[in-house]
Design a protein around this motif. Structure first.
Motif, PDB file in Angstrom:
ATOM      1  N   ILE A   1       0.857  -1.183   0.000  1.00 27.54           N
ATOM      2  CA  ILE A   1       0.000   0.000   0.000  1.00 27.54           C
ATOM      3  C   ILE A   1       0.892   1.232   0.000  1.00 27.54           C
ATOM      4  O   ILE A   1       2.117   1.129   0.119  1.00 27.54           O
ATOM      5  CB  ILE A   1      -0.965   0.032   1.211  1.00 27.54           C
ATOM      6  N   GLY A   2       0.249   2.370  -0.143  1.00 31.13           N
ATOM      7  CA  GLY A   2       0.997   3.629  -0.224  1.00 31.13           C
ATOM      8  C   GLY A   2       1.577   4.049   1.132  1.00 31.13           C
ATOM      9  O   GLY A   2       1.252   3.479   2.185  1.00 31.13           O
ATOM     10  N   GLY A   3       2.421   5.056   1.053  1.00 28.86           N
ATOM     11  CA  GLY A   3       3.127   5.501   2.241  1.00 28.86           C
ATOM     12  C   GLY A   3       2.225   6.110   3.301  1.00 28.86           C
ATOM     13  O   GLY A   3       2.403   5.877   4.502  1.00 28.86           O
ATOM     14  N   LEU A   4       1.195   6.874   2.872  1.00 27.03           N
ATOM     15  CA  LEU A   4       0.323   7.557   3.826  1.00 27.03           C
ATOM     16  C   LEU A   4      -0.424   6.549   4.682  1.00 27.03           C
ATOM     17  O   LEU A   4      -0.438   6.618   5.919  1.00 27.03           O
ATOM     18  CB  LEU A   4      -0.661   8.423   3.035  1.00 27.03           C
ATOM     19  N   GLU A   5      -1.027   5.553   3.967  1.00 29.22           N
ATOM     20  CA  GLU A   5      -1.757   4.519   4.680  1.00 29.22           C
ATOM     21  C   GLU A   5      -0.809   3.691   5.546  1.00 29.22           C
ATOM     22  O   GLU A   5      -1.155   3.256   6.655  1.00 29.22           O
ATOM     23  CB  GLU A   5      -2.501   3.599   3.709  1.00 29.22           C
ATOM     24  N   GLY A   6       0.387   3.487   4.990  1.00 28.96           N
ATOM     25  CA  GLY A   6       1.383   2.704   5.712  1.00 28.96           C
ATOM     26  C   GLY A   6       1.761   3.364   7.036  1.00 28.96           C
ATOM     27  O   GLY A   6       1.822   2.698   8.082  1.00 28.96           O
ATOM     28  N   GLN A   7       1.985   4.666   6.974  1.00 27.20           N
ATOM     29  CA  GLN A   7       2.316   5.403   8.191  1.00 27.20           C
ATOM     30  C   GLN A   7       1.188   5.297   9.209  1.00 27.20           C
ATOM     31  O   GLN A   7       1.419   5.061  10.398  1.00 27.20           O
ATOM     32  CB  GLN A   7       2.553   6.882   7.838  1.00 27.20           C
ATOM     33  N   HIS A   8      -0.016   5.450   8.713  1.00 30.72           N
ATOM     34  CA  HIS A   8      -1.206   5.374   9.547  1.00 30.72           C
ATOM     35  C   HIS A   8      -1.262   4.035  10.275  1.00 30.72           C
ATOM     36  O   HIS A   8      -1.497   3.950  11.486  1.00 30.72           O
ATOM     37  CB  HIS A   8      -2.418   5.560   8.635  1.00 30.72           C
ATOM     38  N   LEU A   9      -0.999   3.011   9.490  1.00 34.86           N
ATOM     39  CA  LEU A   9      -1.038   1.653  10.018  1.00 34.86           C
ATOM     40  C   LEU A   9       0.083   1.445  11.048  1.00 34.86           C
ATOM     41  O   LEU A   9      -0.124   0.828  12.084  1.00 34.86           O
ATOM     42  CB  LEU A   9      -0.876   0.682   8.849  1.00 34.86           C
ATOM     43  N   LYS A  10       1.261   1.960  10.701  1.00 34.43           N
ATOM     44  CA  LYS A  10       2.403   1.787  11.594  1.00 34.43           C
ATOM     45  C   LYS A  10       2.138   2.467  12.941  1.00 34.43           C
ATOM     46  O   LYS A  10       2.389   1.895  14.006  1.00 34.43           O
ATOM     47  CB  LYS A  10       3.662   2.367  10.940  1.00 34.43           C
ATOM     48  N   ASN A  11       1.592   3.684  12.829  1.00 36.18           N
ATOM     49  CA  ASN A  11       1.295   4.421  14.062  1.00 36.18           C
ATOM     50  C   ASN A  11       0.297   3.678  14.933  1.00 36.18           C
ATOM     51  O   ASN A  11       0.450   3.586  16.156  1.00 36.18           O
ATOM     52  CB  ASN A  11       0.773   5.819  13.739  1.00 36.18           C
ATOM     53  N   ALA A  12      -0.729   3.113  14.258  1.00 42.73           N
ATOM     54  CA  ALA A  12      -1.734   2.367  15.016  1.00 42.73           C
ATOM     55  C   ALA A  12      -1.098   1.159  15.671  1.00 42.73           C
ATOM     56  O   ALA A  12      -1.416   0.800  16.815  1.00 42.73           O
ATOM     57  CB  ALA A  12      -2.869   1.942  14.089  1.00 42.73           C
ATOM     58  N   TYR A  13      -0.180   0.527  14.943  1.00 35.22           N
ATOM     59  CA  TYR A  13       0.473  -0.655  15.483  1.00 35.22           C
ATOM     60  C   TYR A  13       1.303  -0.305  16.705  1.00 35.22           C
ATOM     61  O   TYR A  13       1.246  -0.996  17.725  1.00 35.22           O
ATOM     62  CB  TYR A  13       1.341  -1.285  14.392  1.00 35.22           C
ATOM     63  N   LEU A  14       2.053   0.774  16.551  1.00 31.85           N
ATOM     64  CA  LEU A  14       2.913   1.136  17.667  1.00 31.85           C
ATOM     65  C   LEU A  14       2.096   1.590  18.869  1.00 31.85           C
ATOM     66  O   LEU A  14       2.461   1.357  20.013  1.00 31.85           O
ATOM     67  CB  LEU A  14       3.888   2.249  17.242  1.00 31.85           C
ATOM     68  N   LYS A  15       0.941   2.222  18.569  1.00 30.47           N
ATOM     69  CA  LYS A  15       0.153   2.766  19.665  1.00 30.47           C
ATOM     70  C   LYS A  15      -0.614   1.688  20.409  1.00 30.47           C
ATOM     71  O   LYS A  15      -0.639   1.656  21.644  1.00 30.47           O
ATOM     72  CB  LYS A  15      -0.811   3.811  19.110  1.00 30.47           C
ATOM     73  N   TRP A  16      -1.273   0.767  19.606  1.00 30.41           N
ATOM     74  CA  TRP A  16      -2.122  -0.231  20.274  1.00 30.41           C
ATOM     75  C   TRP A  16      -1.665  -1.663  20.058  1.00 30.41           C
ATOM     76  O   TRP A  16      -1.676  -2.473  20.946  1.00 30.41           O
ATOM     77  CB  TRP A  16      -3.571  -0.106  19.764  1.00 30.41           C
ATOM     78  N   GLY A  17      -1.258  -1.918  18.830  1.00 29.49           N
ATOM     79  CA  GLY A  17      -1.017  -3.312  18.452  1.00 29.49           C
ATOM     80  C   GLY A  17       0.215  -3.907  19.114  1.00 29.49           C
ATOM     81  O   GLY A  17       0.393  -5.127  19.143  1.00 29.49           O
TER      82      GLY A  17
END
Lengths: 497, 164
Positions: free
Chosen positions: A159-175
């Motif tokens: 996927i693109g970088g924007l969505e990727g960042q979003h996902l990464k942030n969510a992972y680091l925050k909750w996942g």
């Protein structure tokens, strides 16, 4: 199969939690309550890098998981900057996991994928995200080169970088944390990022459509090939007929295959003369010996009554050989007293007549319109006014067909006749019924020999339809019975009837 | 007057005069249906001698095409006739002369009708319009053929019934 969409949201995994996250048969993961995280990426922004035989129309889903690298590795630091420790608890757990990492330089990509294959988490797929491309380049782009996807057991998407960042942030925050969260049912547990990748049937072409396309292609090829072949055959036949006509081997008009007309240019070469009655003392009636009267031969079958010998004044060749000496210039003495087209008498020394090669004379107006529109044969004796070997400008496939049919029929009849003379009649009588239009009995009712051309003309000029009724001459028949699409069909496939 | 050209009309008038001058044996009458219209004629054909048609009289309707004599006249039997080459219902005649394949302007109405008359005596069962009678002839049953022809001739063509 190719991915069409990637969805992601938070779920809450019921206890027991970290460490050693195990699926609880009694508890069920539900979406997290009051979560502001959700991600939905659709087709052009999702790239399939490797399908790994995922069944079509299925979903690749699992909890987001970063593959464990040795944490001081350069690539790990590149992928997850900062002092991050992976503690999502998915290693050695029963939960399905979707690996994810940023797409870096080729060396790191290899390291990451290798870590993914060795990872103890239950990886169902892998999701790359670009850090510098939005949307991600297409799967055929060189951007994705440098890594061998083919041997991987799980599918790989990007996927693109924007969505990727979003996902990464969510992972680091909750996942990746051990905090607790409440799910929609009111149960508490560990929040994790859930990813669902939907796949489709569309790309590449599914088997059935591909098969149909191949069949269609083969059919089209066959049709084109057949058409081309038949056109070639017909063209060669036309050429052959043209050659034979030019050599004088085939006389189209005498065989009744085709009516020829005389072009004006050739008509002008036919001499015009002033009519002079041959001998005033002689009655202007035809000499009885010069032409047989067909009507006086009842033994001949009826159709042979057709010209070449209509009951009209014959050519006065006898008188031509001794022309009287005192004739006006460009005039000749004729014994034919009247024009057999308009039946009007000629006036001696006054009427201009056109004299055909056969010495029959007509009013120019009468004969010209006939020769130009109807036939090239003399109306009286049916001798052609066209030079021998004249090839008509247009030779159609229908003409070729008729000529061939006629030739074959002729050959059959010849075979029959030779076999007959060899005394094998009984055997041939049976064969005759098999191959001929009628039994041998009816064939015998026709005359033999000399009048073959006329007889055959009759046979070809008449077409029997299925009811046994007889239709008009072939040309008219074809024009009427053949519909537009039939004509189109025979244009594509000449030779089929 | 009709649509036919002056040349065609002149020729038709000439054909009519010639016919009236010298009546051929195969025709009882030949004339336009209406004096003012030369494109529609009617003729009465005499059954040829020594054929089962002898003694009958058949009316034939003749339509003259616009480009006559370059095109053949259209002839149909009005009186029903039992013959392999004549359609039993429409009266259409299967004769190459009438189809344009063998027609030439040298034929006149009278000589064309002479051909039709000879067709009666010389049927061609190989190109039939009346398949039934053609089948009889093809099987060689001349007696049945003659009898059928005679019955039709007595029924329709004014032939006197004989005791033969």
């Amino acid at each position: 199969m190719a991915a069409t969409s990637v969805r992601s949201f938070l779920v809450v995994i019921p206890d027991p939690l970290i460490p050693g996250l195990k699926a609880n048969p009694g508890g069920k993961a539900h979406s997290a309550k009051d979560s502001d995280f959700s991600l939905h990426v659709t087709d052009p922004n999702v790239v399939t890098l490797h399908t790994a035989d995922v069944p079509r129309n299925s979903e690749v889903k699992g909890l987001l998981h970063f593959p464990i690298l040795s944490e001081d590795s350069e690539c790990f630091l590149k992928a997850l900057p900062g002092n991050t420790t992976i503690s999502d608890g998915l290693n050695a757990s029963d939960f399905s996991a979707i690996g994810f990492a940023p797409w870096k330089d080729p060396a790191c990509n290899k390291v990451i994928l290798k870590a993914a294959t060795q990872d103890t988490a239950n990886l169902k797929g892998f999701l790359f995200y670009t850090e510098d491309h939005e949307p991600p380049p297409s799967s055929s782009n060189n951007y994705w080169s440098g890594v061998e996807f083919k041997k991987l057991q799980f599918p790989v998407y990007a996927i693109g970088g924007l969505e990727g960042q979003h996902l990464k942030n969510a992972y680091l925050k909750w996942g990746n944390s051990d905090q607790t969260a409440e799910d929609v049912e009111g149960n508490f547990g560990s929040p994790r990022v859930f990813v669902k990748i939907a796949t489709t049937t569309s790309v590449p072409l599914p088997g059935l459509w591909l098969f149909l396309l191949i069949v269609l292609g083969v059919l089209i090829f066959l049709a084109v090939f057949t058409s081309a072949t038949m056109h070639l055959i017909q063209w060669r036949r036309r050429r052959s007929l043209r050659r034979r006509v030019a050599n004088g081997e085939v006389d189209l008009e005498a065989l009744g295959i085709k009516r020829l007309v005389v072009p004006r240019k050739m008509l002008d070469k036919v001499p015009l003369r002033t009519y002079v009655a041959s001998e005033p003392s002689r009655p202007p009636s035809p000499s009885p010996a010069s032409a047989p009267q067909p009507s006086s031969e009842p033994s001949q079958p009826l159709r042979t009554l057709a010209p070449p010998s209509p009951p009209l004044p014959p050519a006065p060749t006898a008188t031509l050989s001794v022309p009287p000496p005192r004739l006006p210039p460009n005039s000749r003495a004729y014994s034919q007293p009247s024009c057999s087209i308009c039946l009007d008498d000629f006036t001696s020394h006054v009427t201009t007549v056109r004299e055909l090669d056969c010495n029959h004379i007509f009013h120019p107006a009468c004969i010209d319109s006939f020769l130009e529109t109807q036939s090239s044969l003399c109306p009286v004796c049916k001798r052609s006014t066209l030079p021998k070997g004249y090839v008509p400008p247009e030779l159609t496939n229908a003409t070729v067909r008729r000529e061939r049919r006629l030739r074959h029929r002729r050959r059959r009849e010849e075979q029959r006749r030779t076999a007959e003379t060899e005394g094998r009649r009984g055997w041939l009588e049976r064969l005759g019924i098999g191959i001929g239009r009628g039994g041998s009995e009816s064939l015998e009712m026709r005359p033999r020999g000399g009048v073959q051309g006329r007889r055959l003309r009759r046979a070809t000029g008449v077409v029997r339809n299925d009811n046994g009724a007889v239709s008009q001459g072939l040309d008219g028949y074809e024009a009427r019975v053949r519909g537009r699409w039939q004509r189109g069909f025979s244009a594509v496939f000449p030779g089929f009837r | 007057m009709s649509t036919s050209t002056p040349a065609a009309s002149r020729r038709l008038i000439k054909e009519l005069t010639d016919f009236n001058k010298k009546r051929p044996s195969h025709l009882i009458s030949l004339h336009p249906v209406d004096e003012s219209d030369l494109t529609h004629w009617t003729a009465t054909l005499r059954g040829p001698q020594d054929t089962p048609y002898e003694g009958g009289e058949w009316e034939i309707d003749i339509k003259i095409p616009d480009n006559y004599p370059n095109a053949p006249p259209l002839m149909v039997f009005v009186t029903p006739v039992c013959h392999p080459n004549v359609h039993p219902k429409t009266g259409e005649i299967c004769l190459d002369l009438l189809r344009g394949t063998a027609w030439t302007p040298a034929y006149t109405l009278s000589t064309t009708l002479e051909s039709v008359s000879q067709l009666l005596g010389h049927p061609e069962p190989d190109s039939p319009l009346n398949v039934d009678i053609a089948a009889v002839l093809r099987h060689g049953d001349r007696v049945a053929y003659d009898a059928l022809v005679r019955v039709w001739a007595v029924m329709y063509a004014g032939k006197k019934g004989t005791t033969a």
